[in-house]
Design a protein around this motif. Structure first.
Motif, PDB file in Angstrom:
ATOM      1  N   THR A  49       0.829  -1.204   0.000  1.00 57.87           N
ATOM      2  CA  THR A  49       0.000   0.000   0.000  1.00 57.87           C
ATOM      3  C   THR A  49       0.862   1.252   0.000  1.00 57.87           C
ATOM      4  O   THR A  49       0.501   2.260  -0.617  1.00 57.87           O
ATOM      5  CB  THR A  49      -0.928   0.004   1.230  1.00 57.87           C
ATOM      6  OG1 THR A  49      -0.146  -0.186   2.427  1.00 57.87           O
ATOM      7  CG2 THR A  49      -1.963  -1.100   1.123  1.00 57.87           C
ATOM      8  N   ARG A  50       2.007   1.190   0.678  1.00 59.69           N
ATOM      9  CA  ARG A  50       2.907   2.344   0.697  1.00 59.69           C
ATOM     10  C   ARG A  50       3.374   2.710  -0.701  1.00 59.69           C
ATOM     11  O   ARG A  50       3.304   3.876  -1.111  1.00 59.69           O
ATOM     12  CB  ARG A  50       4.105   2.037   1.591  1.00 59.69           C
ATOM     13  CG  ARG A  50       5.268   3.014   1.446  1.00 59.69           C
ATOM     14  CD  ARG A  50       6.527   2.476   2.113  1.00 59.69           C
ATOM     15  NE  ARG A  50       7.675   3.343   1.860  1.00 59.69           N
ATOM     16  CZ  ARG A  50       8.914   3.095   2.290  1.00 59.69           C
ATOM     17  NH1 ARG A  50       9.152   1.985   2.986  1.00 59.69           N
ATOM     18  NH2 ARG A  50       9.905   3.921   2.019  1.00 59.69           N
TER      19      ARG A  50
ATOM     20  N   ALA B  70       0.533   3.890  -3.141  1.00 61.56           N
ATOM     21  CA  ALA B  70       0.146   5.280  -2.876  1.00 61.56           C
ATOM     22  C   ALA B  70       1.211   6.254  -3.381  1.00 61.56           C
ATOM     23  O   ALA B  70       0.905   7.235  -4.080  1.00 61.56           O
ATOM     24  CB  ALA B  70      -0.091   5.471  -1.377  1.00 61.56           C
TER      25      ALA B  70
ATOM     26  N   MET C 297       1.267  -6.600  -2.921  1.00 60.59           N
ATOM     27  CA  MET C 297      -0.121  -6.893  -2.561  1.00 60.59           C
ATOM     28  C   MET C 297      -0.492  -8.324  -2.914  1.00 60.59           C
ATOM     29  O   MET C 297      -1.265  -8.975  -2.193  1.00 60.59           O
ATOM     30  CB  MET C 297      -1.059  -5.906  -3.263  1.00 60.59           C
ATOM     31  CG  MET C 297      -0.916  -4.464  -2.777  1.00 60.59           C
ATOM     32  SD  MET C 297      -1.109  -4.280  -0.993  1.00 60.59           S
ATOM     33  CE  MET C 297      -2.847  -4.704  -0.794  1.00 60.59           C
TER      34      MET C 297
END
Length: 300
Positions: free
Chosen positions: A52-53, A56, A203
């Protein structure tokens, strides 16, 4: 972690306020990200956190570059980004976060200090032979890492040692491939594509390992994750790119020596981690090897 890159700084480059600010970002921000990873692990499992880091950060960077008129990467460049992102972010950063489940953040980044030595070894496969000082640096640095693995922190966690070893190897291989045979799109667009591809792979790893984030996250974990996205992936990275363009290569690479010390001090002072005198000594040997590797003979 980041790639070792070379550049030709502008003649007469000095320690201007901009250069000093960029040094502070690469030294302090990158040195502190390993403790931030540990804090974020309270709510965000390792692969999910890293995935997710980078999704984003990569999405924000790509949107910014498109707003500035930069073209999207070609299909071939996206393919390169997938391979490099899988190695450097999937294996490198995913393995780093996984190691921090059981190993102190300071010891993890101390081990990572060996990456420039590993990159030099990988370059052997491309016919790049180290000079005498570089060969000595590789030998000394690897000896220091061997000492570090015998310390209490890594002896207590074979899984953590395996994870950080895999992380350093995959990061080093990905770094060399991106420079030698799998070039990314020019400039920040290339790194945005790498972060997006690497984030997608992370992911997928999170899904395969059935990770379950804690929701809602603790305020400390959420703040640490946001810090990693903004400060670690965007601000510090762009500061490093400025250093590559405007400062001598040795100064731009100085984070290699400073980050382990910053991370270990923060881990002890804020994270409540314990580092033995033997482990501090091992880190000193690793950094001595990196210094030898970075030394360049004075031009005649």
């Amino acid at each position: 972690m980041t790639t070792a890159a070379s550049s030709s700084p502008a003649p007469g480059a000095t320690l201007s306020p901009l250069i000093l600010a960029c040094l502070a970002a690469t030294w302090l921000v990158w040195g502190s990200t390993y403790l931030a990873i540990k804090f974020a692990l309270v709510s965000f499992p390792p692969f999910f956190q890293m995935g997710t880091r980078f999704l984003a950060a990569g999405g924000l960077l790509l949107a910014w570059m498109r707003w500035r008129g930069a073209p999207l990467p070609s299909r071939r460049q996206w393919g390169h980004a997938l391979v490099v992102g899988t190695l450097m972010l999937g294996g490198g950063m995913g393995g780093t976060a996984y190691a921090e489940l059981t190993v102190g953040s300071g010891l993890v980044v101390a081990f990572i200090a060996v990456v420039p030595l590993m990159i030099a070894l990988v370059n052997l496969g491309f016919g790049v032979r180290p000079r005498t000082l570089e060969a000595a640096g590789i030998a000394v640095g690897l000896a220091g890492v061997l000492m570090l693995t015998q310390g209490r922190g890594f002896q207590a966690s074979p899984a953590g040692l395996a994870a950080i070893t895999i992380a350093c190897v995959t990061w080093s291989v990905g770094s060399v491939l991106s420079q030698r045979s799998l070039p990314l799109a020019p400039g920040a667009m290339g790194f945005a594509s790498e972060m997006l591809c690497g984030g997608a792979v992370l992911m997928a790893l999170s899904w395969l390992t059935a990770e379950t984030p804690r929701w809602p996250p603790t305020p400390q974990a959420a703040a640490a994750w946001l810090y990693l996205v903004v400060a670690g992936s965007l601000i510090a990275f762009n500061a490093y790119m400025v250093l590559l363009a405007r400062a001598p290569a040795g100064l731009a690479s100085s984070y290699t020596f400073v980050n382990p010390v910053i991370a270990m001090l923060l881990g002890v002072a804020i994270g409540g981690e314990t580092v033995t005198g033997y482990e501090w000594g091992a880190v000193s040997v690793v950094l001595a090897g990196v210094v030898l590797l970075m030394c360049r003979p004075r031009a005649r």
